[in-house]
Design an enzyme around this catalytic site. Structure first.
Site, mmCIF file in Angstrom:
data_model
loop_
_atom_site.group_PDB
_atom_site.id
_atom_site.type_symbol
_atom_site.label_atom_id
_atom_site.label_comp_id
_atom_site.label_asym_id
_atom_site.label_seq_id
_atom_site.Cartn_x
_atom_site.Cartn_y
_atom_site.Cartn_z
ATOM 1 N N ASP A 135 0.875 -1.012 0.012
ATOM 2 C CA ASP A 135 0.046 -0.111 0.165
ATOM 3 C C ASP A 135 0.894 1.162 -0.012
ATOM 4 O OD1 ASP A 135 -2.583 -1.122 -0.125
ATOM 5 O OD2 ASP A 135 -2.805 -1.071 2.304
ATOM 6 N N TYR A 172 7.277 -10.139 6.296
ATOM 7 C CA TYR A 172 7.257 -8.694 6.640
ATOM 8 C C TYR A 172 7.824 -8.063 8.087
ATOM 9 C CZ TYR A 172 3.816 -7.779 2.843
ATOM 10 O OH TYR A 172 3.218 -7.803 1.390
#
Length: 328
Positions: A66, A130
């Protein structure tokens, strides 16, 4: 026989690793149409125009991120079709050429590999990791060093109950329906994922802290590994674990949230800020032994092309498992 500019030309497919600071971008995906090019992919494909491919080069991104999310190492595949009689670029030349033509200083090509023509950067990934960075002891945002802004989530709390966070993270491990941690807008047909690792640990001390700040500020690292993630799953899991660390949730409540499969519950609607999230790595089963080379390329600072890649891999890509990319 074929005719036109592509006749007699040879197509070569490459797997490319790249990194970026996401602050200036509207995510990694390209923004098409009349809008200003603000996606990382826009700049990558603009740089690829310098390769003079017979067919315009398109990047197929492994893991979507994002706006504001960073990547230490994302991946993509691309096809380059040179004119008849011209041999394919070597991975080293391709890496250097793309870096030479990149027009944004916050993007860098790390390394490239030749791969088979049916390889797919998103579908073939066997693991995505992540990293989320937290900072405690920052009562006001302006007390955070300017070099750390947009690179961590600064919490006003002076400490976290890390043991409780680690206990809560254990409830998330394994194969579950993660609907409770999925934001609206996911394109995945299934919300079942297998979380292989979820860790909470003290992060390395920031080199940008003054001595008096080092006594007040503490950094923490949360890491999550899975083959793929749901849309904003990592940021939602992070927000819940932080709530546990602050004492507003218990580890047992995290298990109940997971079992509820309700993304609109009281606690699971929280989403950690994008600027603390980093895509750390994307691995491919038959390339995992080369992950160290990519890690070295991330740290290499000499020259635009980074570290020289080893020989081209000989493998068949995985085609099984979830087709959704990393949407942390």
């Amino acid at each position: 026989m074929g005719s036109g500019p592509a006749a007699g030309s040879v197509r070569a497919r490459y797997l490319v690793y790249f990194q970026y600071l996401g602050t200036d971008f509207n995510g990694v995906a390209a923004v098409r149409g009349a809008q200003r090019a603000v996606g990382v992919q826009n700049y990558l494909e603009e740089a690829a125009e310098g390769l003079k491919s017979v067919v315009p080069v398109k990047f197929t991104i492994s893991s979507r991120t994002d706006a504001g999310v960073h990547a230490l190492s994302n991946a993509a595949h691309l096809d380059v079709q040179r004119r008849s009689g011209q041999p394919p670029f070597s991975p080293e030349v391709l890496t250097q050429a793309l870096n030479t033509h990149l027009k944004h200083p916050a993007i860098r090509i790390l390394q490239a590999f030749r791969v088979p023509g049916d390889f797919h950067a998103r579908h073939s990934a066997s693991s995505r990791t992540y990293l989320y960075r937290l900072a405690t002891g920052c009562p006001r945002y302006d007390q955070l060093p300017v070099f750390e802004r947009h690179r961590c989530w600064a919490l006003q709390a002076t400490c976290l109950d890390v043991a409780a966070m680690q206990e809560a993270a254990q409830h998330l491990l394994g194969t579950h329906d993660f609907s409770a941690f999925q934001s609206a807008g996911s394109e995945s047909p299934s919300s079942v994922r297998t979380l292989r690792r979820a860790s909470v640990s003290p992060g390395p001390a920031s080199p940008f802290l003054l001595p008096q700040e080092g006594r007040r500020l503490q950094f923490w690292s949360l890491e999550f590994e899975s083959q793929s993630f749901l849309y904003r799953q990592v940021r939602r899991m992070t927000a819940v674990l932080v709530a546990v660390g602050l004492g507003t949730l218990t580890p047992a409540q995290v298990r109940l949230i997971l079992e509820s499969r309700d993304p609109l519950g009281r606690h699971q609607t929280r989403v950690a800020p994008a600027h603390g999230l980093f895509l750390k790595s994307v691995l491919y089963r038959d390339l995992e032994d080369r992950a160290g080379d990519v890690a070295c390329a991330q740290q290499e600072s000499q020259g635009p092309g980074g570290r020289k890649a080893p020989g081209q891999p000989d493998f068949k890509p995985e085609t099984s498992g979830p087709t959704a990319g990393g949407l942390g």
